[in-house]
Design a protein around this motif. Sequence first.
Motif, short mmCIF file in Angstrom:
data_model
loop_
_atom_site.label_atom_id
_atom_site.label_comp_id
_atom_site.label_asym_id
_atom_site.label_seq_id
_atom_site.Cartn_x
_atom_site.Cartn_y
_atom_site.Cartn_z
N ARG A 319 -2.49 43.43 38.87
CA ARG A 319 -2.21 42.33 37.94
C ARG A 319 -2.24 42.82 36.49
N LEU A 320 -1.34 42.29 35.68
CA LEU A 320 -1.29 42.68 34.26
C LEU A 320 -2.52 42.15 33.53
N ARG A 321 -3.25 43.05 32.87
CA ARG A 321 -4.42 42.61 32.09
C ARG A 321 -4.15 42.72 30.60
N SER A 322 -3.27 43.64 30.20
CA SER A 322 -2.92 43.72 28.78
C SER A 322 -1.70 44.61 28.57
N ASN A 323 -0.91 44.31 27.54
CA ASN A 323 0.16 45.23 27.14
C ASN A 323 0.12 45.42 25.64
N THR A 324 -1.08 45.23 25.05
CA THR A 324 -1.22 45.51 23.62
C THR A 324 -2.57 46.21 23.42
N SER A 325 -2.68 46.88 22.27
CA SER A 325 -3.93 47.61 22.03
C SER A 325 -5.03 46.66 21.54
N GLU A 326 -4.68 45.41 21.27
CA GLU A 326 -5.66 44.49 20.70
C GLU A 326 -6.83 44.28 21.66
N ASN A 327 -8.01 44.56 21.19
CA ASN A 327 -9.24 44.39 21.99
C ASN A 327 -9.17 45.08 23.35
N ILE A 328 -8.35 46.12 23.47
CA ILE A 328 -8.11 46.70 24.79
C ILE A 328 -9.40 47.21 25.45
N ASN A 329 -10.30 47.77 24.62
CA ASN A 329 -11.54 48.29 25.20
C ASN A 329 -12.38 47.16 25.81
N LEU A 330 -12.37 46.03 25.14
CA LEU A 330 -13.14 44.90 25.67
C LEU A 330 -12.48 44.34 26.92
N VAL A 331 -11.14 44.36 26.94
CA VAL A 331 -10.44 43.89 28.16
C VAL A 331 -10.81 44.80 29.33
N VAL A 332 -10.83 46.10 29.09
CA VAL A 332 -11.20 47.03 30.18
C VAL A 332 -12.67 46.80 30.56
N TYR A 424 7.41 57.25 36.81
CA TYR A 424 6.34 56.44 36.22
C TYR A 424 5.02 57.16 36.47
N PHE A 425 4.06 56.90 35.58
CA PHE A 425 2.74 57.52 35.78
C PHE A 425 1.63 56.46 35.68
N ALA A 426 0.50 56.80 36.26
CA ALA A 426 -0.70 55.95 36.13
C ALA A 426 -1.87 56.85 35.79
N LEU A 427 -2.61 56.46 34.77
CA LEU A 427 -3.84 57.17 34.40
C LEU A 427 -5.00 56.27 34.79
N GLY A 428 -5.90 56.79 35.59
CA GLY A 428 -7.03 55.94 35.95
C GLY A 428 -7.64 56.36 37.29
N PRO A 429 -8.63 55.60 37.80
CA PRO A 429 -9.07 54.37 37.16
C PRO A 429 -9.75 54.62 35.83
N VAL A 430 -9.52 53.67 34.93
CA VAL A 430 -10.13 53.73 33.63
C VAL A 430 -11.15 52.59 33.55
N ARG A 431 -12.34 52.93 33.09
CA ARG A 431 -13.39 51.92 32.96
C ARG A 431 -13.92 51.96 31.54
N ALA A 432 -14.52 50.88 31.10
CA ALA A 432 -15.11 50.90 29.75
C ALA A 432 -16.62 50.80 29.90
N TYR A 433 -17.30 51.84 29.53
CA TYR A 433 -18.75 51.87 29.62
C TYR A 433 -19.36 51.66 28.25
N LEU A 434 -20.50 51.02 28.27
CA LEU A 434 -21.27 50.90 27.03
C LEU A 434 -22.03 52.21 26.87
N LEU A 435 -21.63 53.02 25.90
CA LEU A 435 -22.26 54.33 25.73
C LEU A 435 -23.69 54.18 25.26
N GLN A 436 -23.87 53.34 24.25
CA GLN A 436 -25.22 53.18 23.73
C GLN A 436 -25.33 52.01 22.79
N THR A 437 -26.58 51.57 22.64
CA THR A 437 -26.90 50.62 21.59
C THR A 437 -27.57 51.44 20.49
N ASN A 438 -27.60 50.88 19.29
CA ASN A 438 -28.11 51.67 18.16
C ASN A 438 -29.37 51.10 17.52
#
Length: 507
Positions: A319-332, A424-438
């Motif tokens: 399913r399409l989750r995004s096709n723009t860079s806007e907030n892409i990390n949060l979408v992932v 066509y190519f696919a890169l992934g799976p791609v996940r967004a991890y919280l690296l750290q809090t500061n």
Amino acid sequence: MASKSIREFDVVVVGGGGSGLAAAIAAASEGARTVVLEKSTELRGSTGRSVGSIAASGTPDQKRLGIADSADRHLADYRVISGHLAATENVELAMVLTHNVTETVAWLREMGMEFFGPVGESPHSAPRLHNVLPGSRSYIYHLERRARRLGVVIELGVAGDRLLHEDGRVTGVEAHDAVGHRQTYAARRGVVLAAGDFSASATLKREWIDDRVSRFVPVNPCATGDAQRMALELGGQVLNAEVFDVPSMRLAPPPSEGLFGLLQKLPPRAAVTKPIRWGLANLPNRLIRSLMMGFVTTYLSPREALFDSGAILVDTHGRLRSNTSENINLVVAELGEDGGYIVGDRTLYEKFSSDPHYVATAPGVAFAYMPDFRRSRKDVYAEAPTTDELAAEIGISAAALNKSIADAAASVTGGAAPLTEGPYFALGPVRAYLLQTNGGLKVSTRLEVLGRDDRPIRGLYAAGNAGQGGLALFGHGHHLGWAFTSGRIAGRNVARAASAQHLAAAE
Ligand SMILES: Cc1cc2nc3c(=O)[nH]c(=O)nc-3n(C[C@H](O)[C@H](O)[C@H](O)COP(=O)(O)OP(=O)(O)OC[C@H]3O[C@@H](n4cnc5c(N)ncnc54)[C@H](O)[C@@H]3O)c2cc1C
């Protein structure tokens, strides 16, 4: 919980990551009998999961390349990188970092670590990133070796729970092991809190940041803010509690099987790292890129720019989750552990095959392009002449993928082009991890933890993320620089402090 006994040391260090091991080595080098308590059953922490780059100025590596740089210039750049936090940041602590990190790199090197670089990164005004070879496990390997040689006792699977105190002075740590046995570690000279950040504590993230961030997946499951919690009980203060590194989408590291897996397991000693360093300087670019991409790289982070040029993000159902860079990390990030795939076509592949359109920064090779992934990272790269075949390749529904591509084409914006041309190519799976809090404890330039009245809590020190003291540490390479530098200083100071018994006798 059963059996409580007391073991006596001069210095107790809570946390066996980069800052804790550095503190233990510094303390033991001063002759202090030192113990490290490590909650996990292995020494690793975020330090051993990191990319491994340290920003430093005036190093021999810079000098060899004729790069003129200084700690003052590094500090000036650092202040720019701190952005909106610069106004509230403690400049003296930033100075502790920038004016001691070069010595820290030399100290690490003297233990046997090899670095590659320096690599440039905007807005640093000079190339400053020094990347440890063959990767961040080298830090833990060499620090542990040195610590054990100096007689540091390392207790694995032991979590510090509570600070013990008497007459306003910290005297030890109460801890428990995996089966619930309680143990008291008395600290004649003091305790160093080096237990990292709180990216794995849903409770603290909810309380100090917000509900959405509380659900982000952490990289390090042991980063539960125990040091911050323990010090708060004694009046410590947490600064920048709400500041976190926005999760960035990342590809999993190379698999640990096969030739590359074998290479990754080799002890990172001179016999391994010196040839790699030589190869980086002398071997043909194509060969060295393959080696570094498979062997050295870790959680690489594909650039948002891919989406500005037409890439789409689909979930594991297609399913399409995004096709723009806007907030892409949060979408992932919202996709959690399942993650998703970045899908593109031939036009996009060709665009991201050469400078300046790199796909990700990568240790060793600096910038990785599509052909690097195609050649060396088959674990996260798939390619097929048609979208149906690509869907089969990555195990998602072809109908869903085709619909996602059509939907994205109907709503392309800016300079993005619809995906029309195979392969066509696919890169992934791609996940967004919280690296750290500061959010770290407020500390003095001696790394003493400061209490409510901003006076040091006697016998208590903090380092690394736990003792981040309001520093932003934005930009690559500052967190590790701070972990090792603050650890060294905290360890040295706690070991030189008068023991509680000594003070009592003097009174
Ligand atoms: C994927 C990734 C990539 C990164 N890349 C870079 C980079 O290239 N350059 C850079 O500068 N920074 C980088 N960072 C950030 C950097 O790795 C960390 O800021 C740094 O390692 C923190 O060191 P530390 O000693 O404070 O924490 P850690 O290394 O996490 O050590 C803390 C230790 O304390 C232990 N612990 C926790 N609670 C307790 C307890 N109650 N009792 C006993 N032990 C406990 C933990 O298990 C852990 O081993 C990266 C981080 C991640 C996650």
